[in-house]
Design a protein around this motif. Sequence first.
Motif, PDB file in Angstrom:
ATOM      1  N   PRO A 428     -13.159 -10.297  15.042  1.00  0.00           N
ATOM      2  CA  PRO A 428     -14.510  -9.735  15.187  1.00  0.00           C
ATOM      3  C   PRO A 428     -14.647  -8.478  14.333  1.00  0.00           C
ATOM      4  O   PRO A 428     -13.738  -7.651  14.291  1.00  0.00           O
ATOM      5  N   TRP A 429     -15.775  -8.376  13.623  1.00  0.00           N
ATOM      6  CA  TRP A 429     -15.976  -7.273  12.671  1.00  0.00           C
ATOM      7  C   TRP A 429     -17.459  -6.889  12.689  1.00  0.00           C
ATOM      8  O   TRP A 429     -18.322  -7.767  12.773  1.00  0.00           O
ATOM      9  N   VAL A 430     -17.726  -5.632  12.609  1.00  0.00           N
ATOM     10  CA  VAL A 430     -19.124  -5.176  12.606  1.00  0.00           C
ATOM     11  C   VAL A 430     -19.640  -5.177  11.170  1.00  0.00           C
ATOM     12  O   VAL A 430     -19.093  -4.498  10.299  1.00  0.00           O
ATOM     13  N   VAL A 431     -20.717  -5.955  10.926  1.00  0.00           N
ATOM     14  CA  VAL A 431     -21.335  -6.049   9.606  1.00  0.00           C
ATOM     15  C   VAL A 431     -22.806  -5.691   9.739  1.00  0.00           C
ATOM     16  O   VAL A 431     -23.551  -6.373  10.463  1.00  0.00           O
ATOM     17  N   ASN A 432     -23.222  -4.617   9.086  1.00  0.00           N
ATOM     18  CA  ASN A 432     -24.616  -4.161   9.151  1.00  0.00           C
ATOM     19  C   ASN A 432     -25.070  -3.953  10.589  1.00  0.00           C
ATOM     20  O   ASN A 432     -26.189  -4.321  10.973  1.00  0.00           O
ATOM     21  N   GLY A 433     -24.178  -3.397  11.389  1.00  0.00           N
ATOM     22  CA  GLY A 433     -24.533  -3.072  12.765  1.00  0.00           C
ATOM     23  C   GLY A 433     -24.438  -4.224  13.727  1.00  0.00           C
ATOM     24  O   GLY A 433     -24.729  -4.065  14.928  1.00  0.00           O
ATOM     25  N   GLU A 434     -24.036  -5.390  13.259  1.00  0.00           N
ATOM     26  CA  GLU A 434     -23.941  -6.556  14.132  1.00  0.00           C
ATOM     27  C   GLU A 434     -22.520  -7.118  14.104  1.00  0.00           C
ATOM     28  O   GLU A 434     -21.822  -7.062  13.084  1.00  0.00           O
ATOM     29  N   LEU A 435     -22.131  -7.676  15.245  1.00  0.00           N
ATOM     30  CA  LEU A 435     -20.795  -8.240  15.371  1.00  0.00           C
ATOM     31  C   LEU A 435     -20.733  -9.605  14.708  1.00  0.00           C
ATOM     32  O   LEU A 435     -21.616 -10.448  14.906  1.00  0.00           O
ATOM     33  N   ALA A 436     -19.699  -9.800  13.897  1.00  0.00           N
ATOM     34  CA  ALA A 436     -19.532 -11.074  13.202  1.00  0.00           C
ATOM     35  C   ALA A 436     -18.047 -11.420  13.140  1.00  0.00           C
ATOM     36  O   ALA A 436     -17.176 -10.581  13.368  1.00  0.00           O
ATOM     37  N   VAL A 437     -17.760 -12.673  12.837  1.00  0.00           N
ATOM     38  CA  VAL A 437     -16.373 -13.116  12.648  1.00  0.00           C
ATOM     39  C   VAL A 437     -16.061 -13.078  11.159  1.00  0.00           C
ATOM     40  O   VAL A 437     -16.745 -13.722  10.355  1.00  0.00           O
ATOM     41  N   ARG A 438     -15.036 -12.328  10.791  1.00  0.00           N
ATOM     42  CA  ARG A 438     -14.690 -12.138   9.380  1.00  0.00           C
ATOM     43  C   ARG A 438     -13.216 -12.438   9.135  1.00  0.00           C
ATOM     44  O   ARG A 438     -12.403 -12.491  10.066  1.00  0.00           O
ATOM     45  N   LYS A 439     -12.876 -12.657   7.859  1.00  0.00           N
ATOM     46  CA  LYS A 439     -11.480 -12.849   7.455  1.00  0.00           C
ATOM     47  C   LYS A 439     -10.860 -11.460   7.247  1.00  0.00           C
ATOM     48  O   LYS A 439     -11.212 -10.753   6.310  1.00  0.00           O
ATOM     49  N   VAL A 440      -9.933 -11.087   8.107  1.00  0.00           N
ATOM     50  CA  VAL A 440      -9.401  -9.726   8.108  1.00  0.00           C
ATOM     51  C   VAL A 440      -7.895  -9.745   7.851  1.00  0.00           C
ATOM     52  O   VAL A 440      -7.179 -10.602   8.376  1.00  0.00           O
ATOM     53  N   THR A 441      -7.454  -8.800   7.046  1.00  0.00           N
ATOM     54  CA  THR A 441      -6.017  -8.615   6.804  1.00  0.00           C
ATOM     55  C   THR A 441      -5.682  -7.138   6.949  1.00  0.00           C
ATOM     56  O   THR A 441      -6.574  -6.282   6.974  1.00  0.00           O
ATOM     57  N   GLU A 442      -4.415  -6.853   7.043  1.00  0.00           N
ATOM     58  CA  GLU A 442      -3.959  -5.469   7.146  1.00  0.00           C
ATOM     59  C   GLU A 442      -3.124  -5.115   5.921  1.00  0.00           C
ATOM     60  O   GLU A 442      -2.200  -5.857   5.557  1.00  0.00           O
ATOM     61  N   LEU A 443      -3.438  -3.989   5.278  1.00  0.00           N
ATOM     62  CA  LEU A 443      -2.646  -3.465   4.172  1.00  0.00           C
ATOM     63  C   LEU A 443      -1.812  -2.301   4.684  1.00  0.00           C
ATOM     64  O   LEU A 443      -2.323  -1.427   5.391  1.00  0.00           O
ATOM     65  N   THR A 444      -0.529  -2.292   4.322  1.00  0.00           N
ATOM     66  CA  THR A 444       0.381  -1.226   4.735  1.00  0.00           C
ATOM     67  C   THR A 444       1.068  -0.653   3.508  1.00  0.00           C
ATOM     68  O   THR A 444       1.693  -1.392   2.741  1.00  0.00           O
ATOM     69  N   LEU A 445       0.941   0.660   3.305  1.00  0.00           N
ATOM     70  CA  LEU A 445       1.564   1.321   2.165  1.00  0.00           C
ATOM     71  C   LEU A 445       2.639   2.277   2.654  1.00  0.00           C
ATOM     72  O   LEU A 445       2.364   3.197   3.423  1.00  0.00           O
ATOM     73  N   THR A 446       3.873   2.040   2.218  1.00  0.00           N
ATOM     74  CA  THR A 446       4.975   2.966   2.465  1.00  0.00           C
ATOM     75  C   THR A 446       5.287   3.661   1.145  1.00  0.00           C
ATOM     76  O   THR A 446       5.467   2.993   0.128  1.00  0.00           O
ATOM     77  N   PHE A 447       5.317   5.000   1.170  1.00  0.00           N
ATOM     78  CA  PHE A 447       5.462   5.736  -0.083  1.00  0.00           C
ATOM     79  C   PHE A 447       6.469   6.867   0.054  1.00  0.00           C
ATOM     80  O   PHE A 447       6.768   7.340   1.161  1.00  0.00           O
ATOM     81  N   ASP A 448       7.000   7.282  -1.079  1.00  0.00           N
ATOM     82  CA  ASP A 448       7.946   8.380  -1.168  1.00  0.00           C
ATOM     83  C   ASP A 448       7.150   9.692  -1.123  1.00  0.00           C
ATOM     84  O   ASP A 448       6.408  10.005  -2.054  1.00  0.00           O
ATOM     85  N   HIS A 449       7.323  10.454  -0.044  1.00  0.00           N
ATOM     86  CA  HIS A 449       6.529  11.667   0.137  1.00  0.00           C
ATOM     87  C   HIS A 449       6.917  12.765  -0.845  1.00  0.00           C
ATOM     88  O   HIS A 449       6.234  13.798  -0.933  1.00  0.00           O
ATOM     89  N   ARG A 450       7.980  12.570  -1.606  1.00  0.00           N
ATOM     90  CA  ARG A 450       8.353  13.561  -2.611  1.00  0.00           C
ATOM     91  C   ARG A 450       7.473  13.493  -3.844  1.00  0.00           C
ATOM     92  O   ARG A 450       7.300  14.490  -4.547  1.00  0.00           O
ATOM     93  N   VAL A 451       6.922  12.314  -4.146  1.00  0.00           N
ATOM     94  CA  VAL A 451       6.154  12.158  -5.381  1.00  0.00           C
ATOM     95  C   VAL A 451       4.670  12.398  -5.176  1.00  0.00           C
ATOM     96  O   VAL A 451       3.944  12.645  -6.148  1.00  0.00           O
ATOM     97  N   CYS A 452       4.191  12.297  -3.940  1.00  0.00           N
ATOM     98  CA  CYS A 452       2.771  12.530  -3.680  1.00  0.00           C
ATOM     99  C   CYS A 452       2.566  12.823  -2.207  1.00  0.00           C
ATOM    100  O   CYS A 452       3.460  12.630  -1.376  1.00  0.00           O
ATOM    101  N   ASP A 453       1.356  13.276  -1.880  1.00  0.00           N
ATOM    102  CA  ASP A 453       0.996  13.553  -0.496  1.00  0.00           C
ATOM    103  C   ASP A 453       0.090  12.452   0.049  1.00  0.00           C
ATOM    104  O   ASP A 453      -0.264  11.503  -0.659  1.00  0.00           O
ATOM    105  N   GLY A 454      -0.316  12.627   1.306  1.00  0.00           N
ATOM    106  CA  GLY A 454      -1.112  11.600   1.962  1.00  0.00           C
ATOM    107  C   GLY A 454      -2.448  11.348   1.298  1.00  0.00           C
ATOM    108  O   GLY A 454      -2.965  10.222   1.353  1.00  0.00           O
ATOM    109  N   GLY A 455      -3.022  12.369   0.659  1.00  0.00           N
ATOM    110  CA  GLY A 455      -4.315  12.175   0.001  1.00  0.00           C
ATOM    111  C   GLY A 455      -4.231  11.159  -1.119  1.00  0.00           C
ATOM    112  O   GLY A 455      -5.102  10.291  -1.267  1.00  0.00           O
ATOM    113  N   THR A 456      -3.173  11.257  -1.932  1.00  0.00           N
ATOM    114  CA  THR A 456      -2.990  10.299  -3.025  1.00  0.00           C
ATOM    115  C   THR A 456      -2.706   8.908  -2.483  1.00  0.00           C
ATOM    116  O   THR A 456      -3.276   7.913  -2.948  1.00  0.00           O
TER     117      THR A 456
END
Length: 478
Positions: A428-456
């Motif tokens: 379930p996903w909200v699209v233009n203020g209404e609930l709809a069924v959407r194709k959803v995935t999760e992206l996960t980024l693991t990074f070396d905190h020595r080369v950049c901070d959370g903003g990057t």
Amino acid sequence: MSEPKVFLLPDLGEGLTEAELVNWLVAVGDEIRVDQPIAEVETAKSMVEVPSPYAGTVAVLHGEPGQTLDVGKPLISVMPVGSVGGAKTSASSPAAVAAEAYREEEKAGSGNVLIGYGTPGGHGVARRTRSPKRAAGTSVVEPVAESASGVSAAEKAADDLVLLRTRVPGKLGAVISPLVRRMARDHGVDLGELQGSGASGLIMRRDVEAVIKPAPVVARPAVVPAAPAPASDTDARTGLGISGRTAVRGVRKAVAANMSRSRSEIPEATVWVDVDATALVEMRAVLKKADPHNTPGLLAYIARFVTAGLKKFPELNTRIVTTEDAAGGTMQEIVAFDGVNLGFAAQTDRGLMVPSVRNADKLSARELDAEIRRLTAVVREGKATPAELGSGTFTLNNYGVFGVDGSAAIINHPEAGILGVGRIIDKPWVVNGELAVRKVTELTLTFDHRVCDGGTAGGFLRYVADAIENPGSVLADM
């Protein structure tokens, strides 16, 4: 009576020190020719056939299938063609054997190349180390004296032999002798971070010595030999029966070492976001309907978005290296790259492999799809080269194929980041203020905190997520 020629197991990759003997392709007494495959061996990188640099009769097979052999140790002994008498049962010392093999290879090399291994015969230029010819009848005695560094002439010849056999195409700096490798291993020096001072970047003994810091001598307490463990099928700690034991070797050993090093050296952090992938799935479905046999997979499109994101956030396409400063100490540097070699995790029968698409930032989604498929087939056949497995600058991991939504992945050392993609499912996903069924995935980024901070890191992750949610507009700008 001629002495048997002893072929030493060459370095089959970039600094690999051992290989498992899978199968002999010849038997004692067989007549073999130069470059004939004699054995199948498996390393942490790939399964390869080892060719013989000698022709003659097989005298000794040094090892049994299933045995792990060290690089630089005898693999096979061959009696030369036309020699008189059988093979001797007692072998010469390894240093003398290597020196003799080195001299023989100066005369005629096989010219065969095996993932960086090759002898310089025919069309190559072999390095000459013989003394000038003497006049007939002159007796010359050449002393085998220890050099200033404590290495005998025979050992130096053994080093030279292995140097000839450890050339990696396009990366001569990876050429190192067993003594140098042993010195680096004993002192914890990472040879992959060294710049060789020898010809064409050759890593020399002095390069390793330059980064070794003398350690204080600590008197070790006397060690009382432990009593041998009783032969039992019961685990002493848990009291449970032991159902089996599996040696950690080959790919599993390499993966374990790399993951342990990553966790011990890299201060990693993880960020993630849920993404509406409906537009991307629908766009691909339309393209596939128009061209069923030539439409890139979803992973290829995501790979294209990743390479574009790394151009906008190049801090994640880097690695940390340790170098020597002007005062003779060490310092860390962040090394950036002019291009992206995109690694991707591929599950195989031999374990998890991470081949990389070279210059992936210059490829279209269709070209990325073709290269991903090619490399996947290569690693599953066990034929990937060290360059294909060890040259990545950033990794993309599709763990959605295992039916999971997310994972805090471990960075593929020495890279600075890894992006994981979970399964795409209806949510379930909200699209233009209404609930709809959407194709959803999760992206996960693991990074070396020595080369950049959370903003990057967050900016990069959001860029890829927006590209997945609005693929048409993003692809139009690529």
